[in-house]
Structures are given as structure tokens and as C-alpha cells.
Write a protein that holds these residues in place. Structure first.
Motif, PDB file in Angstrom:
ATOM      1  N   HIS A  18      -7.435  -3.130  -5.075  1.00 50.00           N
ATOM      2  CA  HIS A  18      -6.683  -3.228  -5.203  1.00 50.00           C
ATOM      3  C   HIS A  18      -5.671  -3.338  -6.826  1.00 50.00           C
ATOM      4  O   HIS A  18      -4.534  -2.673  -6.850  1.00 50.00           O
ATOM      5  CB  HIS A  18      -5.353  -4.446  -4.617  1.00 50.00           C
ATOM      6  CG  HIS A  18      -3.767  -4.758  -4.029  1.00 50.00           C
ATOM      7  ND1 HIS A  18      -3.014  -5.812  -3.051  1.00 50.00           N
ATOM      8  CD2 HIS A  18      -2.514  -3.427  -4.415  1.00 50.00           C
ATOM      9  CE1 HIS A  18      -2.179  -5.189  -3.326  1.00 50.00           C
ATOM     10  NE2 HIS A  18      -1.254  -3.857  -3.775  1.00 50.00           N
ATOM     11  N   ASP A  41       1.114  -0.802   0.096  1.00 50.64           N
ATOM     12  CA  ASP A  41       0.428   0.026  -0.131  1.00 50.64           C
ATOM     13  C   ASP A  41       0.761   1.382   0.139  1.00 50.64           C
ATOM     14  O   ASP A  41       1.704   0.968   1.081  1.00 50.64           O
ATOM     15  CB  ASP A  41      -0.793  -0.133   1.349  1.00 50.64           C
ATOM     16  CG  ASP A  41      -1.720   0.726   1.159  1.00 50.64           C
ATOM     17  OD1 ASP A  41      -1.740   2.141   2.225  1.00 50.64           O
ATOM     18  OD2 ASP A  41      -3.344   0.923   0.533  1.00 50.64           O
ATOM     19  N   LEU A  57      -4.662 -10.040  -6.680  1.00 54.51           N
ATOM     20  CA  LEU A  57      -5.128  -8.699  -6.061  1.00 54.51           C
ATOM     21  C   LEU A  57      -6.501  -8.480  -6.125  1.00 54.51           C
ATOM     22  O   LEU A  57      -7.164  -9.560  -7.060  1.00 54.51           O
ATOM     23  CB  LEU A  57      -3.730  -8.056  -6.754  1.00 54.51           C
ATOM     24  CG  LEU A  57      -2.729  -7.946  -6.761  1.00 54.51           C
ATOM     25  CD1 LEU A  57      -2.553  -7.079  -7.538  1.00 54.51           C
ATOM     26  CD2 LEU A  57      -2.593  -8.046  -5.947  1.00 54.51           C
TER      27      LEU A  57
END
Length: 148
Positions: free
Chosen positions: A92, A26, A88
Motif C-alpha cells: 500500500h 485504493d 500501511l
């Protein structure tokens, strides 16, 4: 009995000391961590399920004991852009595609960027050759470390 104990000791020692670099996924978390720790961000663009050079770089550089020992000097951020949709979450994947548009417009894989805690690019290195020589990547992280 002694032999069994010796084998057990070797296995515990080997696996107990096995280290791995800690990767974030992130961007906002990486920036916060970089600001808190005063460490540069290494943003790594990979195509984990399709990019041959990325797979070679992982084995030759990212999993190299020398890099792992140095990895604590950086905030590591992996930006994966896979072909398979189940690797993912859609959210994301969308975030990674936005980062790709902003930081890797050439869509070159693998690409490694050095960023400051605000997300400003300081330096970059792209590609990995079939010669499988990670020395350019080691030189890159030394350069990033020296500029801090």
C-alpha cells in the motif's frame, strides 16, 4: 429513573447520529466508484503521522459537520504517506508513493486534488495555514461541485 433515561436518550441520539465521511484508500476502486456514481474524486495527500497542517485540516475541515454532510457528493480518496512503517502495508505504501510521484510531484502536504473518473486532474488546492481557516477548502469543493 427519569434522569437516567434522559442521559441514555441523549447519548443514543448523539452517537446514533454521528456521521463520518467514507474514505477509500485504493485509487482503482475510487475510479470505478466515480465512474459508477458519476461523482468527482477528491484525492487527499496527507502525512497522517507527521504533517501538522494535515492534522489541523482533518480536525477543522474533514471532521467538520458541514463537510461530512457534503461528502456524499464526492468519491473520497486518502493517499497517506506516513513516516512510520507500520501504518500501511509495504504494498500500500509503494502504491501511495507512486501516486505521490504522479499527482503530487511537489510533495506538498496537505494537497487536495479534484479528479474525474479517469483520474485526470481537474483542479487542486495545497497547504493549510496556521490561521486554521478552512474556508478555502470549502470554496474548493463548491467549485468542484459547480463544474460537474
Amino acid at each position: 429513573m427519569k434522569r437516567s433515561f434522559l442521559i441514555l436518550f441523549i447519548l443514543v441520539t448523539y452517537f446514533g447520529n454521528a456521521q463520518e465521511a467514507k474514505w477509500l484508500t485504493d485509487f482503482d476502486e475510487a475510479k470505478k466508484t466515480a465512474k459508477r456514481t458519476n461523482k468527482p474524486i477528491l484525492m487527499y495527500f496527507t502525512g497522517s503521522d507527521w504533517c501538522g497542517p494535515c492534522k489541523m485540516l482533518k480536525k477543522d475541515f474533514w471532521e467538520n459537520e458541514s463537510f461530512i454532510k457534503q461528502s456524499g457528493d464526492f468519491v473520497l480518496l486518502e493517499i497517506d504517506v506516513p513516516f512510520k512503517e507500520d501504518i500501511l502495508t509495504p504494498e500500500h505504501f509503494a502504491k501511495n508513493k507512486e501516486l505521490l510521484k504522479k499527482y503530487n510531484k511537489e510533495k506538498s502536504f496537505p494537497t487536495l486534488l479534484a479528479l474525474n473518473e479517469k483520474g485526470k486532474v481537474q483542479d487542486r488546492i495545497s497547504a493549510y495555514s496556521m490561521l486554521r481557516d478552512p474556508s478555502g477548502y470549502f470554496a474548493f469543493i463548491e467549485k468542484v461541485r459547480a463544474s460537474q
